[in-house]
Each structure stands twice: as C-alpha cells, then as structure tokens.
Write a protein that holds these residues in place. Structure first.
Motif, PDB file in Angstrom:
ATOM      1  N   ARG A   1       0.793  -1.227   0.000  1.00 45.22           N
ATOM      2  CA  ARG A   1       0.000   0.000   0.000  1.00 45.22           C
ATOM      3  C   ARG A   1       0.824   1.276   0.000  1.00 45.22           C
ATOM      4  O   ARG A   1       0.442   2.276  -0.627  1.00 45.22           O
ATOM      5  CB  ARG A   1      -0.946   0.002   1.214  1.00 45.22           C
ATOM      6  CG  ARG A   1      -1.955  -1.126   1.151  1.00 45.22           C
ATOM      7  CD  ARG A   1      -2.763  -1.266   2.425  1.00 45.22           C
ATOM      8  NE  ARG A   1      -3.524  -0.050   2.710  1.00 45.22           N
ATOM      9  CZ  ARG A   1      -4.553  -0.021   3.550  1.00 45.22           C
ATOM     10  NH1 ARG A   1      -4.926  -1.097   4.190  1.00 45.22           N
ATOM     11  NH2 ARG A   1      -5.190   1.112   3.766  1.00 45.22           N
ATOM     12  N   LEU A   2       1.936   1.274   0.741  1.00 50.45           N
ATOM     13  CA  LEU A   2       2.680   2.517   0.945  1.00 50.45           C
ATOM     14  C   LEU A   2       3.190   3.179  -0.342  1.00 50.45           C
ATOM     15  O   LEU A   2       3.105   4.407  -0.471  1.00 50.45           O
ATOM     16  CB  LEU A   2       3.827   2.279   1.938  1.00 50.45           C
ATOM     17  CG  LEU A   2       4.404   3.534   2.598  1.00 50.45           C
ATOM     18  CD1 LEU A   2       3.328   4.354   3.292  1.00 50.45           C
ATOM     19  CD2 LEU A   2       5.498   3.160   3.601  1.00 50.45           C
TER      20      LEU A   2
ATOM     21  N   TRP B   1       1.966   3.494  -3.305  1.00 47.81           N
ATOM     22  CA  TRP B   1       0.942   4.311  -3.947  1.00 47.81           C
ATOM     23  C   TRP B   1       0.623   5.543  -3.112  1.00 47.81           C
ATOM     24  O   TRP B   1       0.329   6.608  -3.637  1.00 47.81           O
ATOM     25  CB  TRP B   1      -0.341   3.509  -4.172  1.00 47.81           C
ATOM     26  CG  TRP B   1      -0.240   2.561  -5.310  1.00 47.81           C
ATOM     27  CD1 TRP B   1      -0.178   1.199  -5.244  1.00 47.81           C
ATOM     28  CD2 TRP B   1      -0.179   2.884  -6.695  1.00 47.81           C
ATOM     29  NE1 TRP B   1      -0.088   0.671  -6.497  1.00 47.81           N
ATOM     30  CE2 TRP B   1      -0.083   1.679  -7.414  1.00 47.81           C
ATOM     31  CE3 TRP B   1      -0.187   4.092  -7.416  1.00 47.81           C
ATOM     32  CZ2 TRP B   1       0.005   1.633  -8.796  1.00 47.81           C
ATOM     33  CZ3 TRP B   1      -0.109   4.039  -8.804  1.00 47.81           C
ATOM     34  CH2 TRP B   1      -0.015   2.827  -9.479  1.00 47.81           C
ATOM     35  N   LEU B   2       0.664   5.365  -1.789  1.00 48.09           N
ATOM     36  CA  LEU B   2       0.354   6.505  -0.923  1.00 48.09           C
ATOM     37  C   LEU B   2       1.450   7.561  -1.022  1.00 48.09           C
ATOM     38  O   LEU B   2       1.175   8.756  -0.982  1.00 48.09           O
ATOM     39  CB  LEU B   2       0.188   6.038   0.533  1.00 48.09           C
ATOM     40  CG  LEU B   2      -1.023   5.118   0.767  1.00 48.09           C
ATOM     41  CD1 LEU B   2      -1.089   4.682   2.222  1.00 48.09           C
ATOM     42  CD2 LEU B   2      -2.312   5.824   0.370  1.00 48.09           C
ATOM     43  N   ILE B   3       2.700   7.099  -1.173  1.00 43.97           N
ATOM     44  CA  ILE B   3       3.797   8.058  -1.338  1.00 43.97           C
ATOM     45  C   ILE B   3       3.616   8.823  -2.651  1.00 43.97           C
ATOM     46  O   ILE B   3       3.765  10.039  -2.702  1.00 43.97           O
ATOM     47  CB  ILE B   3       5.161   7.336  -1.299  1.00 43.97           C
ATOM     48  CG1 ILE B   3       5.400   6.813   0.130  1.00 43.97           C
ATOM     49  CG2 ILE B   3       6.290   8.267  -1.733  1.00 43.97           C
ATOM     50  CD1 ILE B   3       6.652   5.982   0.295  1.00 43.97           C
TER      51      ILE B   3
ATOM     52  N   ALA C   1       0.800   9.431  -4.076  1.00 46.32           N
ATOM     53  CA  ALA C   1      -0.302  10.369  -3.867  1.00 46.32           C
ATOM     54  C   ALA C   1       0.169  11.572  -3.048  1.00 46.32           C
ATOM     55  O   ALA C   1      -0.258  12.707  -3.288  1.00 46.32           O
ATOM     56  CB  ALA C   1      -1.472   9.667  -3.170  1.00 46.32           C
ATOM     57  N   LEU C   2       1.069  11.325  -2.089  1.00 50.05           N
ATOM     58  CA  LEU C   2       1.584  12.420  -1.259  1.00 50.05           C
ATOM     59  C   LEU C   2       2.399  13.394  -2.115  1.00 50.05           C
ATOM     60  O   LEU C   2       2.264  14.608  -1.994  1.00 50.05           O
ATOM     61  CB  LEU C   2       2.446  11.860  -0.126  1.00 50.05           C
ATOM     62  CG  LEU C   2       2.903  12.887   0.914  1.00 50.05           C
ATOM     63  CD1 LEU C   2       1.721  13.385   1.739  1.00 50.05           C
ATOM     64  CD2 LEU C   2       3.969  12.318   1.828  1.00 50.05           C
TER      65      LEU C   2
END
Lengths: 450, 450
Positions: free
Chosen positions: B285-286, B288-290, B292-293
């Motif tokens: 998950r991380l 993709w979140l990075i 997005a960040l």
C-alpha cells in the motif's frame, strides 16, 4: 489457427448480402465457429445481421445469438417473428433458451413459448424462468444424463445413450432413486468396466458434490472452483435432481461478476462498455457523479465554517486537496482488501483483532507519510514547526480514520445484507473527503488556535 | 453436503496432533477432500500443519499443498526435506509441480529435482520451468492423451488406456504425426464407434483449436472462453504438441487477473489479503500513498501560486475539494471503461471517433452537473452570478479534461506496451487533482480577475 474477422472479410460478407448471393454466403460461413459468427454479426448493420440469422441454419445461429452482447441480440430479436425465435430456442440448451426468453417482454414471452414445438423443452424453459438468475437454479441447464439406482448396468447403457444425444458434454452420469432424489454419480469408465448383470446401486459412487436451486451464483462458483469441478448437479428442496451447472457458464459468471465489482469500484452503476451509446454511458456514470457533487457541497460547507483560519493560516487551505486525496486513497485501499476478503470468505478472526490490526497498519503508514511530509515541508516549503506538526498529526489521524471507515463500512453493510461493493470507490472517497477535511481543520484549530 | 471446517473440528484435530494419535487422525481425514485438507492446514500452527503433511499420504497432501496460499505453502515446504518435497511432486501433475518448484530457491530447486525418482516426470517439470508463468507454456501440463495418425484404431485403444492412467480427466484425444506435430483430435465416442480396422488418419477431426507455448495467458483464457473449451492443446514453435491447458487452471487464472486488476485500481501493488501481515500490507500500500503524497505536494504548490485570490475570493478555496473530487471520479470512470475495453479487445473504431465521443459524453455530464451546482449555489449558498459562472465553467472544463486523461492515458500506455492498468486509481486521481485545480484557478483568474 486463430480465425480473424478482418475488415476485408466483413466487406466481402456485406457485399454477398447486398447481392443476395445466399449460396456463397452459406458456403463461406459453413465452417465458421458460432462464436466467430457472433463476432461477424457484431460488425454488421442490423438488417444485414438479421439477414444472416434468417439465412443460416438455426443450430448454428442459436449458439451465435447466445454469444452476442445483450443489446445487439435484443435488436435482432425485435426483427424476428415469435415463430422464428422459437425455432432458435428449440436448438438451444434450456439454460440459454431461458436466458434469452427472460430478456423478452411479458407479451412476447408468452407468444414465443407457445410457438415452441417440443413440449418438454418448453416446460423445462418455463421451469428455469422461475429461478433468480444469480442462483444455481438460474444458472443450471436441464440437460443431463441420469440413471435410476435400481436399473441394471445393461439396461442403463441403452437408456443413457438416448439421453446423451441431447447433452453436449457428458461430465458425469448422475444416479437417482425412484423419487428422483440424487444418490450419487458414476463415471463412464465405471459403467464400462462394471459386470453387465450388476445393478447401478452396486457400482455407483455415493459421494457427490451438489448445490441447491437456491444456492447463490458466487457460492456455486466457489465450490466448483475449490473442488475443480466441470459440472455440478443441482437439487430442489426435496433433494431431487433437477439440473446441472457446467463450468463454461461459471467462467462467464466469474468474469461478469469481476467486471461488475470493478465497475462498481470505479463508480459505474450499470454494466457498460466503451462502445455503448453516450446515453447509456451517462446513465451508468451520472448518478455516482451527482453523489460526489453532493458530497462536494458538504465539503464546501465544512470548509466555509473554518473561514476564520484564512486570515492567519492561509496555507492550511493549500493542504486541503492533499489531505482529502490521502483520505480517499487510504479508504479505497482498505475497502478493496476487505471486499475481496468478504467475497472469498477468507476473512478470519474477530472484529476486534481486525480493528487493532487496521489501526496499527494505518498508524505505521500514516507515521511514515507524515514524517516525509514534515521533513519536506520544513526544508522545502519553509513550514514553521507548529504548522508542520499540525499538518503531520492531521495526516496521521486522517489516515487512521479513513482506513477504519474503508474497512468497517463494507463489513457492516455485509452484516446487514447490503452488497458491500456499494461502499467502495466514489462512496468511500466522498465520505472520506468530508471526514478528512473536518478532522484536519479541527486539529489545526486545537494546535494553532483561530 | 458442504463440508464445514468448524472451530470444534480444528480443536479436535489439534488435540489429536498434540497426543500423536495418528490412527485416529488418518481415519478422520481419510474421506476429506484435498481442498478441505488445505483449509484445515490453513487454520493450524506451522508445526501442526507440517505434522499433517508428513502423516498423510502424499497423493492427498500434494493436491492440498497446491490449494494453499503461497506464503503458507512456502513456510511448510521450508520444514520439509528435499526428498519429502520430491515425493509430493511425484504425485502432482507436471504443471502444479513446476509451479511449486518455481517458488523454491535456486539451490533447493536443484536438490529437489535431483530427488525425483521418475525421470520423465522430472524432465517434464524442467521443461515447464522454462516458460513464462503467464504464457500457455507456463499454464500447461504435460499430461495428455495423444495418438499417432498412422496407428490403427485397435492398437490405439491399448496405447491410450496406458496413457489415460496418468491423466485425471481425458477431454480430448490429440492426434499427431510421426514428428509429433498436432494434426487434429478425436473424441472417445468417435474412437469407440470407429471400425477397429480403420486407421486413426481415417477417423480423426482435423479441425482443432490450439495455442502456442508463447501465447499469453489472457489470450488463452479468451480463446477457451470464447469457444467454451475445457482443454486446449499447446504446440511449440514447430507445431509439435507439447502440452495442454485445462479449464480449471484458466478459472484460477481469470480470478487472479481480476483480483490483480481490482487491486491495481485501488492502489495496491502486490497481491495481498486482509489476513496478510502488517508488513506485507504496508509494502503493497505505501508506494501508492507516497505517490499520492508527492502529487499532493504539487497541488499545494499550485494552490500557493494563486494565493492572491484569497483576499477577494476566499470562497474559491472552499470549492477546491469539490473540483478535485469530480476530476478524480470522472477520470477513474473513464479509465475503468477503457481498461476493460482494452482487456476484452472490444475497443473498435478510430481514436478520433473516441475523442469526439468522450468529449460529447463529458460535456453532457459536465453540463448537467454544472447546472445543478450553479442552481444550488445561487439559491442555497448565495453565490453571485459571476462566481457561480466561474465554478460552473470550471466544473465542465475539469470534467472534460479529466475524462480525456482517463480515456487516453491507458490507450497510450497500451500502445507503448506498458500495462495500462498502471494508469488507474491513485495515478489518475492524483494527476487529475492537479490538473483540475490548475484549470479551476486559471478559469477563475480569467473571469474574476485577481
């Protein structure tokens, strides 16, 4: 060996149709597989397609009709008389015939069924129409090979050969008692090697997987997949063998379900394709967009209540899309994982354990991202410390809340018998936008004070 | 008839293991299907699971091992000696055995293969290891029934019976020439009814669907699904029959692919389940979140450049999440529809036509939503006319641009041979957030002037 429906091929067929050269058309299409006939029909104009359907033998066109997209088929059937449709249905397996009839208007349905000459076939179709299309009853066909446990092996062979005529592929021979109750199964090999004087009851295998007419489609798919079955018998409430579901229908079912889930996650509420009409695409997309717009109004209102912050802490507002996007992404990830767990029945453990795990997971992810945000913010964007702390803590909180919403909303919906797939995509992103912004400004107000 | 792995059942088994009551365990598990054994193993501690695997006959455990999740299987195999693993592999079909071996370390691989007693089986496995796992070669098994076109029907029956011993289900009998080239197929029925003096070449059906070892998995799935095949023969570059793919493997393949697409759309980059470890879930998950960040940073910067608007038109900032959300939702809808079209090869017509259609569709949707927004804004939120016009026109523009990005980014990626599924979910929402905000404030600047 792949058959290719090229443009020249279609042009050629169109010309033959225009010039009514039926003999050549028949010759050209004689060796073509019905699935390819369907592809050809898909490329033709409606009246040309109808021409082909009427020209070719209905043993072939009936199968081709089944392969067409529902809307193309609907338009072609509108051009056929009830008698012509009935002729197509006579050549279909009962499950396919029932699927087609179900698409007709009530009035047309009656008319078409009345035109079916084979009484038994018509009865079978009418029976299948009673079941929900997503149940084993709706997926099954009446065509199967069954023998009575009291028959002799020899007597059975004769009877079986007659039955097998109507069945495309014999996967198993099912054994029933005098009342029609499913007792077991037999392989063709068992039958061939059994002493001819034996009774079926001496040689059959009493262990057989089966489902009930009311078993849901996804459960049928799960069982067939788990046990690698190519066909499964279906029994009614009294345990009587009433049909069988074959793997090819389950393959279609699995694919349709996966497409539906995927579309639902993307905020598309009807089964549509890129080549559908603009009106149909709008009908599938607009409702979710309106929902998102309404959610947007709420976020506007929420932001409006914090307008006091604008004087001193204008930069807070610059981070709104970042916070909202993180909330949305985390929520979608969590809901996707839970939804697949619900669909595969692979969610184990208590809700409490899941809660603890989700909090730990999101704290870990949130902390990593917040650290990245604060460091980048202070060194690149020149945050002061309190501002950085505000945004960082908000990010962690928003991620934790978003992941809890994403995880538990589907679980709760599922508990209440609502399709949990509803709680994905636009629904989760919209509600997480709102919660995210609310949490963000509340924390900002506590730390920065405005 | 569904077998249910209840808590009591597991408790019972655990107790029997603790007390080494092997006889009772064997008796209890004797009638249990291997897929259910896998479910039981999934519930046990690692050492208990290993105990069961070692206790039961490897004809049963080999099949159960195949049904386990990869990570559970990996841990159990770590507890087994090379010889014990080889024994399991002897009892598996070649395709399953190759899949398992592929999961081992290079060193272990060699060791295990060396321990396989059946030389031919080992050779077959080694051959299968050469193919890409997503190709027909990687999906096929070596087990099949083939006959030479020059054989007599009688001679063939004898040979065939011997071959069928090793094949779980005979779907078709394949006919080859002296060089092993695939010539056609035969049904068991054809063989049984043929005059015994005839040669195979007189009775076989020369028309047979097949794929090449290098054909991609999704193409194999498409062909088998289109033609409702339960098995398809695989040939090598010289047209020689080298294996066959069966429908149960394709069912698993379709489901895995659908799960992967779904997870990709949700921003999950590895195949994970809700019950996986926190570390594994973070790894999926991380990233993709990075992403997005980082996208969020860009949107912060973009918003920062428009801070001049804050004095006079503060309300503009309240609409940022609404605009961003609409852009994201429209983009995801468009990309989902195009991705499915690409996957099904059902996108027809020119790019230009698609462009026109997408613009019309998004103008229609955008106009409807903008009207709703303006009316609600003026009557409920007290917008002045110019402000309403600004937000309305921005919304339409953002929707058109977002739907074009969502439609054409996947198409372009696909043209360059990149998996278009990359361009979905977080990627589309993040880039559409940024474009959406940029467009919104640019239009606002033009209309309102600041």
């Amino acid at each position: 060996m792949q058959f290719e429906v090229s443009e020249e091929y279609i042009d050629n067929i169109q010309q033959l149709i225009e010039e009514h050269r039926d003999g050549e058309l028949l010759q050209l299409l004689e060796e073509v597989h019905h699935a390819d006939i369907a592809e050809i029909i898909d490329e033709l104009e409606l009246d040309q397609a109808t021409y082909i359907i009427k020209l070719l033998d209905s043993t072939k066109t009936s199968e081709a009709l089944m392969e067409l997209e529902e809307d193309v088929r609907e338009r072609i059937l509108d051009n056929l008389s009830a008698k012509e449709i009935a002729e197509e249905l006579e050549n279909m397996d009962t499950d396919d015939a029932a699927d087609i009839i179900a698409e007709l208007s009530e009035e047309r349905k009656q008319e078409v069924i009345g035109e079916i000459i084979d009484e038994e076939h018509a009865e079978h179709i009418v029976e299948l129409l009673r079941y929900d299309e997503n149940s084993a009853g709706g997926l099954m066909a009446k065509e199967l090979v069954k023998v009575n446990e009291n028959w002799s092996v020899t007597g059975c062979m004769t009877e079986m050969r007659a039955q097998a005529e109507n069945v495309t592929r014999v996967h198993s021979i099912y054994v029933v008692d005098d009342r029609g109750k499913l007792k077991g199964r037999l392989s063709l090999k068992d039958l061939l090697t059994a002493p001819s004087k034996a009774n079926i009851s001496d040689v059959y295998i009493p262990k057989v997987d089966y489902v009930n007419v009311h078993t849901k489609g996804d459960e049928v798919a799960r069982v067939m997949q788990k046990y690698d079955l190519e066909a499964i018998p279906v029994v009614d409430e009294m345990g009587r063998l009433v049909g069988r579901v074959t793997i090819d229908d389950i393959v279609d079912f699995i694919r349709d379900e996966a497409e539906k889930d995927y579309q639902m996650a993307a905020g598309i509420s009807e089964d549509v394709e890129a080549d559908d009409s603009i009106l149909r695409l709008t009908r599938a997309r607009l409702p979710w967009l309106i929902l998102a717009l309404l959610g947007g109004f709420v976020s506007v209102t929420v932001l409006g209540t914090f307008d006091a912050a604008m004087q001193e802490h204008a930069a807070l507002f610059f981070f709104v899309p970042l916070i909202a996007a993180m909330a949305g992404n985390v929520g979608v990830q969590s809901s996707a994982i839970v939804l697949q767990g619900l669909a595969n029945q692979s969610l184990s453990g208590s809700l409490f354990n899941r809660l603890i795990k989700e909090i730990l997971l999101s704290l870990l992810n949130g902390a990593a991202l917040a650290l990245l945000l604060i460091v980048a913010g202070i060194f690149l964007l020149g945050f002061d410390f309190w501002f950085g702390l505000t945004v960082g803590i908000s990010l962690i909180s928003v991620i934790v809340i978003a992941s809890l919403i994403g995880t538990f909303v589907p679980i709760i919906l599922d508990k209440f018998g609502i399709d949990p797939a509803m709680a994905t995509g636009p629904f989760i992103t919209t509600s997480n936008d709102i919660f995210g912004i609310l949490i963000y400004f509340t924390i900002a107000k506590l730390i920065l004070g405005f």
